[in-house]
Structure formats: structure tokens, C-alpha cells
Design an enzyme around this catalytic site. Structure first.
Site, PDB file in Angstrom:
ATOM      1  N   THR A  38     -28.337  23.061  -4.835  1.00 35.57           N
ATOM      2  CA  THR A  38     -28.730  23.773  -3.629  1.00 35.57           C
ATOM      3  C   THR A  38     -30.502  24.767  -3.497  1.00 35.57           C
ATOM      4  O   THR A  38     -30.515  24.149  -2.159  1.00 35.57           O
ATOM      5  CB  THR A  38     -28.576  25.793  -4.039  1.00 35.57           C
ATOM      6  N   CYS A  39     -31.372  24.059  -4.403  1.00 34.80           N
ATOM      7  CA  CYS A  39     -32.670  24.076  -4.228  1.00 34.80           C
ATOM      8  C   CYS A  39     -32.969  22.706  -2.929  1.00 34.80           C
ATOM      9  O   CYS A  39     -33.889  22.797  -2.248  1.00 34.80           O
ATOM     10  CB  CYS A  39     -33.527  24.262  -5.911  1.00 34.80           C
ATOM     11  N   MET A  40     -31.498  21.845  -3.595  1.00 31.61           N
ATOM     12  CA  MET A  40     -32.507  20.441  -2.645  1.00 31.61           C
ATOM     13  C   MET A  40     -31.076  20.369  -1.463  1.00 31.61           C
ATOM     14  O   MET A  40     -31.401  19.349  -0.975  1.00 31.61           O
ATOM     15  CB  MET A  40     -32.276  19.039  -3.304  1.00 31.61           C
TER      16      MET A  40
END
Length: 1028
Positions: free
Chosen positions: A995-997
Site C-alpha cells: 500500500t505504501c507504493m
């Protein structure tokens, strides 16, 4: 040529410069000039001395002659007039001729003779009753010139005698003739006898008074009389002085009167009407002035002076009692009586408006209340630190404010708009001069009144008891349609014609929008039809853009200076432009709120046509004109452009504080089953500086084990969604739901949580952090609560979103036609929180104040205020403090409440998967036309809305897409192949995400059914970040 020996022919050269002869010549001329001037000066001295001696000798000779005649007079008639009879007043007698020859008001003996003459005149007239034959003999026409001369000299001598001795006679100046036979009364009553309207010489006497500036003398008598120690016992009684004034003022050159007009500086208007509280002293004179048509004449006279900006007033009595303010108070007191006359002319209403406008704008600035100060703005500040502050006498200020009451406003506006109504009824498409004059006079008067007097006393009357709004709207609409705005006489320079009408229309219409209910606005279409409101929005938007961007005024140093009566500052173009800019912004903001509740016009109608990329680029920078416009009138800029500006401002702050850095000192360890408590304890310990920085989160599951995954931003997004869902859950008791499932602070939160206010501060910070980081959270707030983020006040029309049933009951009361007092309602409200009922008074002593037809509107708005503002004031205040730790007020003020909700939670329109497909990158061998990718998009579109939101949260950490579309997702969504080949072992794997990317790792499934099954399992597993 040979030398002859004669030396005289040799040329002589003077090396000393100019010839000595020439120097002697100049010196001689100068001496001659000085001598001539000296002789001229001596001659003038001699001539002046001769004139002085001549005058002195003449005066001395005159005094000697006066003394001779006076002594002869005493011998003939006696010192106490014991030898005078009726015949002495006749044309053949020398009695009056001798008396007027030697009479001097400075001579006590002469004044005594005049008093006895007046006493004798009264005695003779009382017994015979025929004063004409007394002075003229048998035939008045034969001796007209002589008689007229004697009676006017007699009357003026009486006034001069009283004036000369006014300081000694001040206790007698205002006594009635019935109560006193003192010398003052006898002299003034003699004047009253001589200027009886039935007498043939009355105009000669009054004309002589006017030539000799008698009103100046009478003004001083009135002012001295007011200083009498007996004044309190004399007020209300008709004195001789008052009777005399009442007989003089009708001589205005009308109805057979032959008196000529005089210089306004010495007129009744300037000299007598400027006496402070004149009508309190002379009530009978007030009645004569107001009802006899005199007020129309004198106000018309003053209107001419106003038109030329001529100062005709006498010197002020004191700083607290300036002449123009006293004149205004006296005119206003009689205006109500004059306006109530059935035949009051339209032109007289124009004159009255002009004079009161001129005098009102000369008043010193009034200290306004806090609510008014937000309306009036900074233009009411005095200009210059060196200007002396003028404060009116308390009684004078009260006289003026009390005079401009509802009755006066009704009468004046109706008298002015009578001309507009007649034009409107004639269906004339053009603009008549009468209509333009009426609009100009009414708008100038009301604009100055708004800046001078308390607004709460004015607005309701104008809004609901006059035709101001429909008539002004009709005027503005026709002007806009014809594209021709007439120049109004009250504005100087090249001011646009719409400026002054808008300065009056906007505050009154704004007041109506605060009071009107939803049924009246939407269903009954009051005060304007929705079609007209749409047209009004266009006019206001164009005017505002013209004021703020096309032709702006520099109003940083603009203020209301201390004015003299001859100055015309409050109607200066710069002041009105600044004020209209604020008012139009506020009205358009209100109309945008009404449009947000129930749309009646496209939102784009509020957007200015001139907003372009250059404007947007300027608006980001503080101090630019575009930035100021964005703060004052954000609705002129499209919502998407404002969101971009908002995000750029947030991005700049995040960049300064390294909010998206991987390494950070702020790390939270959160237990999923105690998420609220852990978040509260750890976030509350952070400083404001730390809150702006990055926060990294690691979750602990129910077994006490940290979940897998490194927080690069995705875990924090998941944390924000979970914490907000838990904190704003109504089961927790801090918030309640409306009937439409919208959240607002629980008024009884203190009964559940002892530290409820600290929790509201935390929740404000939490919501601000989500917005600061660009994270959308699915929390639907009530509009009336979101208004608290803008520090706005809620009104009756916001109540349906909180309590529709209470709103219906209040509207029933508003339109109830019977006697409301029979319903036995009082100014109290019952609170019911968790079964505990408490009563609160809406006003001090509300338990004893019954609701009636007169105060029902006040009751309705107090109830609305209690529910919408008062009950949640503490919770909202602490929530706002926490919110403003991260989100500046200027940022949030760019949006209205409905737009703030979109900033918080986005909209379902953001779940546009066609838009997501266009803005998706691919990796690991996938591309946009790959069969797995084609299958993926078909499967995703087949999901329900709830599963689509879960998928979005699975890959981005947030169930809502970016507000402006997936183009603004950072980084862009990417689908990466999760296995090198399509073997059965690899195809059994579930899809995973980072989710961070914003990354989806998708195995190359062979069928739609397999892909759908695997995706649904993954997004519904709720296994935290272990799957990644």
C-alpha cells in the site's frame, strides 16, 4: 594726424566701473520714491484722523441731540409715561418718532420707557381690540408707509432690548404671559401683538426682522433661556418667545406672504433648528413646524445648501453638541409628523433624504457591537492617529437613534418608492428620472444609516415592512438587461451605477436570507423567485469580479475620517467599493449554501469567467491580489482549482517537515483491539511540530505479535481509516447521528467520558492529520457541525439537518395565525440526555416570559441557536483547536461546508475505475493489453460497490480514491506480475499488495472465476498486513 596740444579731446576711461553720476541718479530716484511714500502715508494719516474726528464729533453730536430729545420727551410724556394716552400711538403724534430717535438698548432708562410703552399697548388693545386704528388713525392706507415704519421699529426695538439684557433676564425668557408681567414678557408679547397674521403690516415687520438677522438674536435668547435654573418647571408651557417664533416661521414667501428669502446662514434652519433639543423646549413650535408645511420649505432650503456642500451652520455650542448633529436630531423628530401628511410631495421626500444623508454622514463614528463589526468591516475605523475622537452627547445620540425608528423608515422609504412604484406600474421598460432620483436618494440615505446606527433596529423593518428588496431588484434587473446603469447624483467621480444600489440591497437581502426558512425560500420562492435568484447571482458575481480583480481599489488605508458637515466622505467611491466587495461576497456565500442544500442553479454560476491559469498561479502566493480574492470570495474559483491550491499548500508544508520520509522519530505501536486508547495516548504526547512530520505505525495483533510489513505509508493509511472509524463511532458516545446518519458532537458527551473535551481535541487533530496527509476517511459529518470548522454561526434553516421534527414545530409557530400566548409556551427549552430531563432558560428570566405573537420570531431563533450552537459549543471549540493545529483557518475557509465534507471523505464519483485504468502503470511483463489485465478490469467492474471500496483499500490503504481523480494518486497505481510462470503452484497464491507504493502483485490467473475468487478472498480476509 599730428598732436595739436589740446588735451580736452583726449578720451577718458574710468577704470572704477559704473559712472558716479549714474550712482547719484539711482540714489536720487530712491530718495524721491521714499519721500513720496512718506507724504502719502502722512496724508492718509490725516485723512483717517479727520474721519475719526468727524465720526467722533458726529457721534458726540448725535448723543447730545439724543439727550436733548430724551429730556424733551420726558418733559412732554413723563419719565413713567404718565402723560401718554391712546392718541400718542397715532400717526400725528410725535411720541413714537421721538422714542425711536433716541432709543438705545444699552440705556436702562430707554428700556424702561419701552417696557411701559408695551404695557400701555397691551392695556389699550385689551380694551379696544383694534390695533390697526391705534397706529394708523381712521384710514390705514393713507399712512401705510409711516405706520409700517413705526411698527417694525417698535417690534425690533423690543427684541433688541431683551437681547441686550438677556443675561440679567434669563429666568424670564421662557415664562408664559399668564404667569408673569415682567418686563421681558411685556416686550415679547408686544412683538406677538404686532405680528399677528391678520394685521396688514405683518410681512413688513417679519421682513425687517429677516433683514436685521433677528434669528441670530433669538438663537442667543433661547440658549440663554435654557441655562435658567427654573427651566424644569417651564418645559411644556408656551412662552412668549415660543409664540413669537411660531408666528415668524410661517413667513416663507408663500400663500400671499411677501417676505423675501434671506441668506441661509441667518435663517430659521441654521440659527434655531441647530439649538440642542429644541422641541423638548418648544413642543408647540414643533407642532406648528411639522404640520403647517414649514418643514417642507426649510428642508428644501437646506437641500440647496447640501447640494452645493455649503456650510451655513453657526459655530458649535460644544464639542459634544455640534450644530449639524443638533440640526439632524431636530429635523428627524419632526419628520415623522411631516411624512404622515397625506399630501406630502415626492420632491420633499427627496429633499429630506438628501439633508438627513448629508447630516448623518457628518456624525462621528459609532462604536459598533461585535456582530455588526463583522458586517461593517475595517472601513469604520478612523483615519489617522492624530485625528481627535469626537463623541456626541449621550442624549443627542439617543435623540437621533430613537428618531430613526421603524415608523420613520417606513414613511420615508414608502414616500420615495412611491415614484418607483408608479413607473413600474406603467410597464415602462426604460428608466424615468423620477425612478433614478428615488433610488439614488433612498440608497444614499440607507447606506449612510447602515454605517451610523445600530443595524438590528433597521434591517428587519426594511426587509419585511417595506418593498425595498423587490423594488431595488426590479431596478437593478432592468438596468442589467439594458446594459445601462444611470449615474446617481449622490456619488462623485465615475463610479459604476450599480455600486450604491448594491450597497443597500446586499445587507438587507443578507438579513432576509438568515431569517427565511426553507419552505419560504424553495417552495414559496420568497423574497425572490428562484429564477430571479439565478439572475441575481450573475449580477453579483460580475460586480464582485469587477471590484476585486478588474478595477480593484487600494483599501489598506481606507477609513472613515472625522468629518465636518461640509465634507462628503462616507459616500466616497473608495469606501463604498470596499464595503460592497465585502457585502457581495457574503451574500454570494449565503446563496452558495442555499444551493448546496438544494440545488437550484449549476455550481458553475458562482465561478468568475476570468479565472485562468495565471490567476491560479498567483492565488498560491500570499500577498497577491489573487490570493486576497481567494480568501474573500473563494466561490469565484472552481472547486477543483481550489483543491489543487489546497493540496499544493499542504504539500509545501509536508516538504518542509519531511512528512513522507521513511525514517522518522514518531513511531506508534498500536494494538488493534485497543486502537483508540493507544492512538490517543501516543498522539496526544506529540507537539505541533511532530504532528506535521511523518508518523509510522506498527500494528500488534490480538496475540501481542507485531504484524508483518514495513510502514512506508500504507500501514499509516490503514491506521487512519481504522482509528477514525472507531473514534467517530456513535457507540463510543462522543458523537451522535442525525436522522440522515450524519455525525455531530454529542451534547451529553460529558455524562459518558470525564475527559470528553480532551478527546474532542484529539479527534480534531486526528481529522486534521488525515486531511494533512491527503487521506480520505469515510466519515459523514452534519453540515451544521462542519460550519464550526469555519467558525460560522448556524441559523434556523440549518435546523432540519439536526432535528426535522423540531424544525416543523417551529415553522408551525412562525406561521400560526391565532393567539400564540394561548399555547402556554415560555422562553425555556427542555434537554433530554440519556433519560435525564433538564430545563434551560433561553433568556434571563425566561421561565416568566410567555411566547406571544410579538416575540415568537425571537423565540424561534433562540431555540435554533440553542440546539445548533449553544449545546455543542464546548465540544466544537475543543475539536476546532485540535483541528487548527495542522489545518490553517485560511486554508479551510476556501471551502464551504459541503466542500469540506468532500475534502474529508471524497465522493462516490472518485471510484471511477475507468479513470483508474487510464492512470495505471504495469510491471513484470504485464501491459495494458495483456489478457490477464483485460480479465482483471472486467472482474473488478463486476464487483459490488462495497467490494470495490475494499479492493481500493487493499491496494492503496484507503477505501476512497483521490478527490480529483486517480491521476493525483501518489505514486500511480501499478499492477505487477507476481510469478514467473503460470504453474499450478503459483496460481494458487493469493494476490498481495504494497500500500505504501499503491502496488498490486497479481498472479497470472487463467480464468475470470479464479481471479474473482482469489481477489475477493484477499480483500475480505482482514488479515492486516500479513498477506503482504
Amino acid at each position: 594726424m599730428f598732436f595739436s596740444g589740446d588735451p580736452t579731446t583726449r578720451k577718458r576711461v574710468d577704470l572704477g566701473g559704473r559712472s558716479s553720476k549714474e550712482r547719484d541718479r539711482q540714489k536720487l530716484l530712491e530718495q524721491t520714491r521714499l519721500e513720496r511714500n512718506r507724504r502719502l502715508y502722512v496724508k492718509k494719516q490725516n485723512q483717517a484722523a479727520i474721519k475719526i474726528q468727524k465720526c467722533f464729533r458726529g457721534r458726540k453730536a448725535m448723543e447730545t441731540e439724543h439727550s436733548k430729545v430724551r429730556e424733551q420727551f420726558y418733559v412732554t410724556y413723563g419719565r413713567h409715561l404718565q402723560n401718554v394716552d391712546r392718541d400718542c400711538f397715532g400717526p400725528d403724534s410725535g411720541f413714537l418718532r421721538q422714542l425711536f430717535f433716541f432709543f438705545s438698548a444699552r440705556n436702562a432708562g430707554d428700556v424702561s420707557v419701552l417696557v411701559e410703552t408695551s404695557r400701555l399697548l397691551h392695556h389699550i388693545v385689551q380694551h379696544s381690540g383694534d390695533i390697526v386704528s391705534l397706529f394708523s388713525g381712521v384710514d390705514y392706507s393713507l399712512n401705510r408707509g409711516l405706520v409700517d415704519f413705526r411698527v417694525k421699529k417698535f417690534a425690533f426695538a423690543c427684541i433688541r432690548a431683551v437681547h441686550q439684557n438677556r443675561n440679567y433676564l434669563k429666568d424670564q425668557l421662557l415664562v408664559t404671559p399668564e404667569e408673569s408681567s415682567e418686563s421681558t414678557t411685556l416686550l415679547l408679547e408686544a412683538v406677538v401683538l404686532l405680528i399677528d397674521p391678520k394685521l396688514p403690516w405683518v410681512c413688513k415687520i417679519v421682513g425687517y426682522f429677516l433683514q436685521r438677522n433677528a434669528f441670530t438674536l433669538l438663537r442667543e435668547l433661547v440658549l440663554i433661556g435654557k441655562e435658567s435654573t427654573k427651566i424644569s418647571s417651564l418645559i411644556g408651557k408656551v412662552s412668549s418667545l415660543e409664540r413669537m417664533l411660531a408666528l415668524i416661521i410661517p413667513h416663507i414667501g408663500q400663500r400671499g406672504c411677501t417676505c423675501l428669502n434671506i441668506d441661509p446662514r441667518w435663517s430659521f434652519s441654521s440659527q434655531i433648528l441647530t439649538v440642542p433639543f429644541l422641541w423638548h423646549l418648544f413642543p408647540y413650535l414643533k407642532e406648528v413646524f411639522a404640520t403647517g408645511g414649514m418643514s417642507q420649505h426649510y428642508i428644501h432650503q437646506m437641500a440647496f445648501c447640501v447640494k452645493d456642500h455649503t456650510n451655513v451652520l453657526p459655530n458649535d455650542i460644544s464639542v459634544e453638541l455640534p450644530g449639524y448633529a443638533c440640526l439632524l436630531g431636530n429635523i428627524l423628530e419632526t419628520a415623522v409628523v411631516a411624512l404622515s401628511q397625506p399630501d406630502y410631495p415626492f420632491q420633499m421626500a427627496i429633499d429630506l433624504a438628501a439633508v438627513t444623508t448629508f447630516l448623518l454622514e457628518a456624525l462621528p463614528p459609532r462604536k459598533s457591537s461585535s456582530r455588526e463589526s463583522s458586517v461593517v468591516g475595517e472601513e469604520d475605523m478612523t483615519a489617522g492617529d492624530d485625528a481627535m475622537e469626537i463623541v456626541l452627547h449621550m442624549d443627542l445620540e439617543r435623540q437621533i437613534t430613537n428618531a430613526i425608528d421603524s415608523r420613520f423608515l417606513l414613511q420615508l422609504t414608502n414616500a420615495l418608492f412611491r415614484g418607483i412604484a408608479s413607473v413600474r406600474d406603467s410597464h415602462n421598460e426604460g428608466l424615468e428620472d423620477t425612478e433614478v432620483a428615488a433610488v439614488g436618494a433612498a440608497c444614499a440615505f440607507l447606506h449612510v444609516t447602515f454605517n451610523t446606527l445600530p443595524l438590528e433596529r433597521i434591517m428587519t423593518v426594511l426587509a419585511y415592512r417595506t418593498e425595498l428588496i423587490p423594488l431595488l431588484w426590479n431596478f437593478m434587473k432592468r438596468c442589467h438587461e439594458m446594459k445601462k446603469w444611470p449615474a446617481l447624483a449622490y456619488l462623485s467621480g465615475d463610479a459604476p451605477g450599480w455600486l450604491l444600489p448594491l450597497a443597500v440591497f446586499c445587507p438587507v437581502y443578507k438579513h432576509m436570507l438568515m431569517i427565511v426558512d426553507n419552505e419560504e425560500f424553495y417552495e414559496q420562492e420568497k423574497p425572490l423567485s428562484l429564477k430571479d435568484v439565478r439572475y441575481l447571482i450573475v449580477i453579483l458575481r460580475e460586480a464582485l469580479w469587477q471590484l476585486l480583480w478588474v478595477s480593484p481599489t487600494a483599501h489598506s488605508n481606507m477609513g472613515k475620517s472625522i468629518l465636518k458637515p461640509s465634507a462628503h466622505k462616507k459616500l466616497s467611491v473608495e469606501v463604498i467599493q470596499h464595503r460592497v466587495g465585502i457585502l457581495v461576497s457574503e451574500v454570494l456565500s449565503q446563496l452558495q449554501d442555499w444551493n448546496s442544500r438544494r440545488q437550484f442553479t449549476p455550481p458553475s454560476d458562482f465561478h468568475a469567467d476570468g479565472v485562468n491559469e495565471f490567476f491560479i498561479s498567483q492565488a498560491v502566493t500570499d500577498g497577491t491580489r489573487a490570493n486576497e480574492i481567494l480568501k474573500q470570495a473563494p466561490f469565484l474559483v472552481p472547486f477543483t482549482s481550489r483543491v489543487k491550491i489546497f493540496h499544493s499548500q499542504l504539500g509545501a508544508v509536508r516538504q518542509r517537515h519531511g512528512s513522507h520520509g521513511v525514517f522518522t522519530r514518531n513511531r506508534f505501536r498500536i494494538r488493534r483491539d485497543h486502537i483508540l486508547e493507544d492512538a490517543y495516548s501516543q498522539m496526544s504526547a506529540l507537539s505541533e511540530e511532530d504532528l506535521r512530520g511523518a508518523i509510522r505505525v506498527s500494528f500488534v495483533n490480538e496475540l501481542g505479535v507485531e504484524e508483518a510489513g514495513i510502514d512506508g505509508g500504507g500501514i499509516f493509511k490503514d491506521f487512519m481509516e481504522n482509528i477514525t472509524r472507531a473514534a467517530f463511532d456513535v457507540q463510543y458516545g462522543l458523537f451522535k447521528e442525525t436522522s440522515d446518519h450524519l455525525l455531530y458532537p454529542n451534547p451529553g458527551s460529558g455524562m459518558i467520558h470525564e475527559q470528553h473535551l480532551q478527546f474532542f481535541h484529539f479527534l480534531g487533530t486526528l481529522l486534521a492529520k488525515a486531511m494533512f496527509e491527503g487521506i480520505l476517511v469515510d466519515i459523514p459529518f452534519a453540515t451544521f457541525f462542519l460550519s464550526k470548522l469555519k467558525q460560522k454561526y448556524n441559523y434556523l434553516n440549518d435546523l432540519p439537518s439536526l432535528d426535522p421534527e423540531l424544525y416543523r414545530h417551529l415553522i408551525f409557530l412562525k406561521h400560526y395565525e391565532g393567539d400564540i400566548s394561548e399555547l402556554e409556551l415560555y422562553f425555556v427549552i427542555v434537554n433530554n440526555e440519556y433519560g435525564e430531563q433538564t430545563e434551560e432558560e433561553l433568556l434571563p428570566g425566561g421561565n416568566d416570559i410567555r411566547v406571544t405573537n410579538e416575540n415568537v420570531i425571537t423565540f424561534i431563533h433562540l431555540v435554533s441557536n440553542h440546539r445548533l450552537n449553544f449545546q455543542i459549543r464546548q465540544q466544537s471549540s475543543h475539536f476546532l483547536r485540535g483541528f487548527q493545529q495542522l489545518i490553517q483557518k485560511d486554508w479551510i475557509d476556501m471551502f464551504n461546508e459541503h466542500e469540506i465534507q468532500l475534502l474529508v471523505a471524497g465522493s462516490l464519483d472518485s471510484l471511477d475505475f475507468d479513470d483508474l485504468r487510464v492512470n495505471t502503470n504495469y510491471a513484470g511483463g504485464y501491459h495494458s493489453e495483456h489478457y490477464v489485465i483485460e480479465m482483471f478490469w472486467e472482474v473488478l467492474k463486476s464487483f459490488s460497490l462495497e467490494n470495490q471500496k475494499k479492493f481500493l483499500k487493499f491496494v492503496t490503504g484507503c477505501s476512497r480514491g483521490p478527490l480529483l481523480g486517480f491521476k493525483y494518486l501518489e505514486p500511480l497505481f501499478c499492477i505487477q506480475r507476481a510469478a514467473g510462470d503460470a504453474s499450478d503452484d503459483h496460481l494458487d497464491r493469493l494476490p498481495t499488495s504494497a500500500t505504501c507504493m499503491n502496488l498490486l502483485k497479481l498472479p497470472p490467473y487463467r480464468s475470470k472465476e479464479q481471479m474473482s475468487t482469489k481477489l475477493l478472498y484477499a480483500i475480505n480476509a482482514e488479515a492486516g498486513f500479513d498477506l503482504s
